[in-house]
Scaffold this motif. Structure first.
Motif, PDB file in Angstrom:
ATOM      1  N   LYS A 475       0.837  -1.192   0.000  1.00 20.02           N
ATOM      2  CA  LYS A 475       0.000   0.000   0.000  1.00 20.02           C
ATOM      3  C   LYS A 475       0.875   1.245   0.000  1.00 20.02           C
ATOM      4  N   LEU A 476       0.401   2.271  -0.726  1.00 21.76           N
ATOM      5  CA  LEU A 476       1.111   3.543  -0.830  1.00 21.76           C
ATOM      6  C   LEU A 476       0.264   4.655  -0.224  1.00 21.76           C
ATOM      7  N   PHE A 477       0.941   5.620   0.452  1.00 23.14           N
ATOM      8  CA  PHE A 477       0.264   6.751   1.070  1.00 23.14           C
ATOM      9  C   PHE A 477       1.098   8.005   0.846  1.00 23.14           C
ATOM     10  N   ASP A 478       0.473   9.156   1.093  1.00 19.87           N
ATOM     11  CA  ASP A 478       1.159  10.450   1.125  1.00 19.87           C
ATOM     12  C   ASP A 478       1.972  10.674  -0.151  1.00 19.87           C
ATOM     13  N   ASN A 479       1.250  10.721  -1.286  1.00 23.79           N
ATOM     14  CA  ASN A 479       1.892  10.966  -2.589  1.00 23.79           C
ATOM     15  C   ASN A 479       2.987   9.950  -2.896  1.00 23.79           C
ATOM     16  N   ASP A 480       2.776   8.714  -2.524  1.00 24.52           N
ATOM     17  CA  ASP A 480       3.698   7.601  -2.778  1.00 24.52           C
ATOM     18  C   ASP A 480       5.023   7.743  -2.033  1.00 24.52           C
ATOM     19  N   LEU A 481       5.060   8.590  -0.994  1.00 26.22           N
ATOM     20  CA  LEU A 481       6.265   8.738  -0.193  1.00 26.22           C
ATOM     21  C   LEU A 481       6.287   7.797   1.006  1.00 26.22           C
ATOM     22  N   VAL A 482       5.188   7.126   1.291  1.00 28.11           N
ATOM     23  CA  VAL A 482       5.091   6.165   2.376  1.00 28.11           C
ATOM     24  C   VAL A 482       4.627   4.844   1.789  1.00 28.11           C
ATOM     25  N   LEU A 483       5.315   3.769   2.118  1.00 31.96           N
ATOM     26  CA  LEU A 483       5.020   2.444   1.591  1.00 31.96           C
ATOM     27  C   LEU A 483       4.860   1.477   2.753  1.00 31.96           C
ATOM     28  N   GLU A 484       3.807   0.690   2.709  1.00 30.83           N
ATOM     29  CA  GLU A 484       3.573  -0.364   3.691  1.00 30.83           C
ATOM     30  C   GLU A 484       3.518  -1.701   2.973  1.00 30.83           C
ATOM     31  N   GLN A 485       4.308  -2.654   3.444  1.00 30.55           N
ATOM     32  CA  GLN A 485       4.358  -3.985   2.862  1.00 30.55           C
ATOM     33  C   GLN A 485       3.920  -4.999   3.917  1.00 30.55           C
ATOM     34  N   TYR A 486       2.928  -5.811   3.553  1.00 28.54           N
ATOM     35  CA  TYR A 486       2.387  -6.833   4.447  1.00 28.54           C
ATOM     36  C   TYR A 486       2.933  -8.190   4.025  1.00 28.54           C
ATOM     37  N   LEU A 487       3.464  -8.941   4.986  1.00 27.49           N
ATOM     38  CA  LEU A 487       4.131 -10.204   4.700  1.00 27.49           C
ATOM     39  C   LEU A 487       3.177 -11.374   4.955  1.00 27.49           C
TER      40      LEU A 487
END
Length: 637
Positions: A475-487
């Motif tokens: 998932k991407l947030f804040d104009n693609d400056l934050v990335l969350e990866q779920y394992l």
């Protein structure tokens, strides 16, 4: 923005501005001009200001060409921005535009009225008379003619004319203000870098740059300095000149002395009358000089101070040399008594004679019996104790005098170096190390066994390889400056991540050139903004830990690399988690997209699309290379 302009014109820091506003009940934290405009307008304003910066650079180049006769010189009374400050407004009179008629909170200065009334121009758009305050900057003409702001206008305006503020759209005026603020910020940054350079040079040379012009007129030219050095060094090289060499430890220095680093400064730098001296109560000083490279040293040259030596302050010099820092492994090169040299030669005695500036400076040479290959040199200067054999009864006492006690302390000074006339002290002007650096032949260097063992360890194949960790969701947030990866639930422990370098670049032109104010501006430091205050990016990594809290794993600085370059970052420890977050921090607003990769259909201009974290981060863990290909889910990265 007008308040910020006034702050920068007064060369105040943001903290100084806040302290000045708080007594009046104004909280600077509540002032945010970005909240007054919507995002679409901010995007258009960014485009206009960036285009204005490029046009300003081209205008500066035209002005340079005109100054050397390759074009016309623009002597317009209106500058590139013409942004009025607080208290500047239209004075009326012959001005027919009256764009700046808002009365200020306090009475403006008489200079504002005089300047506005004397400069009556003709607007090239509406053909009305306009004063200087109601004119837009010359950058408005360039921006209107570029067609980037309003493509519907097709007016042919002569660039050496003026245009009033009522004939310009708000976005043009706002772009001029934004560009002018950027210029003022750059000027303040350059001023601070100049002051830092002056302070650093003063710590080395030991005189104020306010006297630079006077000293420069007295100093010899480059050819004469080369000739003097060639005579002093007898054809060898000077190995100990700052910053290519320096002292290993600070040296005790008197309060009214030149800095101790001035002993290693170039011969042509600094004032001829300044020199280093130790405090009067110090009788022994040790200089530990570290050379830039391994060198064959043939000797040391001590340049005598302008005051010269006398019987009581001529030091004893002892020199050691070694390639290691331990004193136990150094070798003594010799011990010399400068007092005996001063007795045999009167050249270094007494003050320097007038008119000796253009000659070879007075010096004492300490030549080694054989050149020594070393990297560190120890030089000890020591004064002889009173009552020793250093006292010359024939010169220092008059035994036939009947007017005074011949054994009383003589009321005279040892030299001009002492703070008190009777207190001798250690002093010198320069220290030169003569020799030749060791040059590598055929690129081969002798390596110790430990170095060869270390190189063989580096050349060995790694015992473990990096394997990619599968991701369930991203998932991407804040104009693609934050990335969350779920394992996945059965994912192994994480050892690090791989990041592909961004395609965004640092623009060389971020604002119109401030040299447009004075094309012959000669500053000591010609540094670009990206060198004075470089834009730096960081990536912050956080992991989900029990009980449902994010814990920061680390923060990594991203180096400059070509777009797409794979960069690997190992975690300080193994991490077992279900979710990892990556956040791009730093000067993200200082980057722009590469023009070769810009999509014309994209409307994203506020932040560079090349800084997006989408499909750029891959997690990995370490495993034995034998596992590669054993399982279908394993793949090396």
């Amino acid at each position: 923005m007008r308040l910020e302009i006034e702050r920068l014109r007064l060369n105040l820091s943001a903290a100084e501005r806040d302290r000045a506003l708080l007594p009046f009940g104004i909280d600077p934290a509540m002032i945010n001009p970005n909240d007054l405009m919507d995002e679409s307008y901010v995007d258009r304003l960014c485009k206009a200001s960036n285009n204005l910066a490029m046009l300003g650079q081209a205008s500066l180049e035209d002005k340079f060409n005109g100054s050397i006769g390759l074009g016309t010189v623009d002597n317009n009374v209106v500058d590139f921005w013409n942004v009025s400050g607080i208290g500047d407004h239209c004075s009326g009179g012959m001005c027919e535009v009256r764009a700046e008629i808002t009365a200020p909170a306090f009475a403006p200065s008489a200079a504002s009225f005089v300047g506005a009334s004397e400069s009556i121009l003709m607007c090239s758009g509406c053909k009305r008379k306009v004063c200087k305050v109601c004119c837009a900057g010359r950058g408005a003409l360039l921006l209107n003619n570029s067609g980037e702001v309003d493509s519907s206008t097709n007016r042919s305006i002569i660039l050496d004319s003026v245009v009033c503020k009522q004939c310009c759209s708000d976005i043009v005026l706002h772009a001029l203000i934004l560009d002018y603020v950027r210029v003022l910020i750059s000027l303040r940054r350059r001023d601070r870098s100049n002051k830092a350079a002056y302070k650093a040079l003063d710590q080395v040379v030991g005189f104020s740059l306010r006297d630079f012009a006077l000293e420069k007129s007295r100093s010899s030219n480059h050819q004469q300095t080369v000739r003097i050095l060639h005579h002093l060094l007898s054809g060898l090289e000077s190995l100990a000149e700052f910053p290519f060499a320096s002292f290993l430890h600070p040296v005790e220095t008197a309060t009214d002395s030149a800095p101790f680093l001035s002993l290693l400064s170039p011969l042509s730098s600094g004032s001829r009358q300044s020199y280093w001296k130790a405090p009067p109560n110090v009788t022994s000083v040790e200089f530990v000089i570290v050379l830039g490279t391994l060198s064959d040293v043939s000797g040391v040259i001590l340049l005598v101070s302008p005051c010269g030596y006398s019987v009581t302050d001529a030091p004893t010099v002892q020199i050691w040399a070694s390639n290691k820092i331990q004193k136990e492994e150094r070798s003594c090169m010799g011990k010399w008594d400068v007092q005996s040299l001063a007795t045999s030669s009167s050249e270094i005695l007494g003050p320097e004679k007038l008119g000796a500036e253009d000659k070879v400076p007075r010096h004492v040479k300490f030549t080694f019996k054989n050149p020594v290959r070393c990297r560190i040199i120890w030089i000890t200067l020591q004064l002889k104790r009173p009552g020793s054999s250093s006292v010359n009864f024939e010169k220092d006492f008059n035994l036939l005098s009947l007017d005074e006690n011949p054994f009383a302390q003589a009321n005279r000074r040892a030299s001009f170096s002492g703070a008190v006339e009777n207190d001798p002290c250690l002093h010198a002007r320069r220290i030169l190390v003569a020799g030749a650096p060791v040059k590598n032949e055929m690129g081969l260097t002798s390596q110790s066994p430990d170095q060869m063992k270390f190189n063989s360890w580096l050349d060995r194949a790694p015992q473990l390889n990096r394997f990619k960790v599968p991701i369930e969701v991203e998932k991407l947030f804040d104009n693609d400056l934050v990335l969350e990866q779920y394992l996945l639930p059965a994912s192994p422990s994480l050892d690090g991540f791989r990041l592909d370098a961004f395609s965004a670049i640092k623009p060389r032109v971020s604002h119109s050139s401030y040299s447009d104010i004075d094309i012959w501006d000669t500053s000591v430091t010609f540094l670009e903004d990206r060198h004075i205050s470089p834009a730096v990016l960081f990536i912050q990594v956080s992991a989900l830990q029990e009980p449902n809290s994010m814990v920061i794993v680390g923060e990594y600085r991203l180096p400059e690399a070509k777009g797409g370059t794979a960069m690997y970052f190992d975690f300080p420890r193994q991490i077992q988690t279900r979710m990892v977050s990556f956040k791009l921090l730093g000067d993200v607003a200082a980057f722009t997209d590469d023009p070769a990769e810009v999509d014309e259909s994209s409307t994203r201009t506020l932040l560079a699309a090349g800084l997006s974290l989408a499909n750029r981060v891959k997690l990995y863990y370490f495993a034995d290379p034998y596992e590669l290909g054993k399982w279908a889910s394993l793949s090396a990265i």
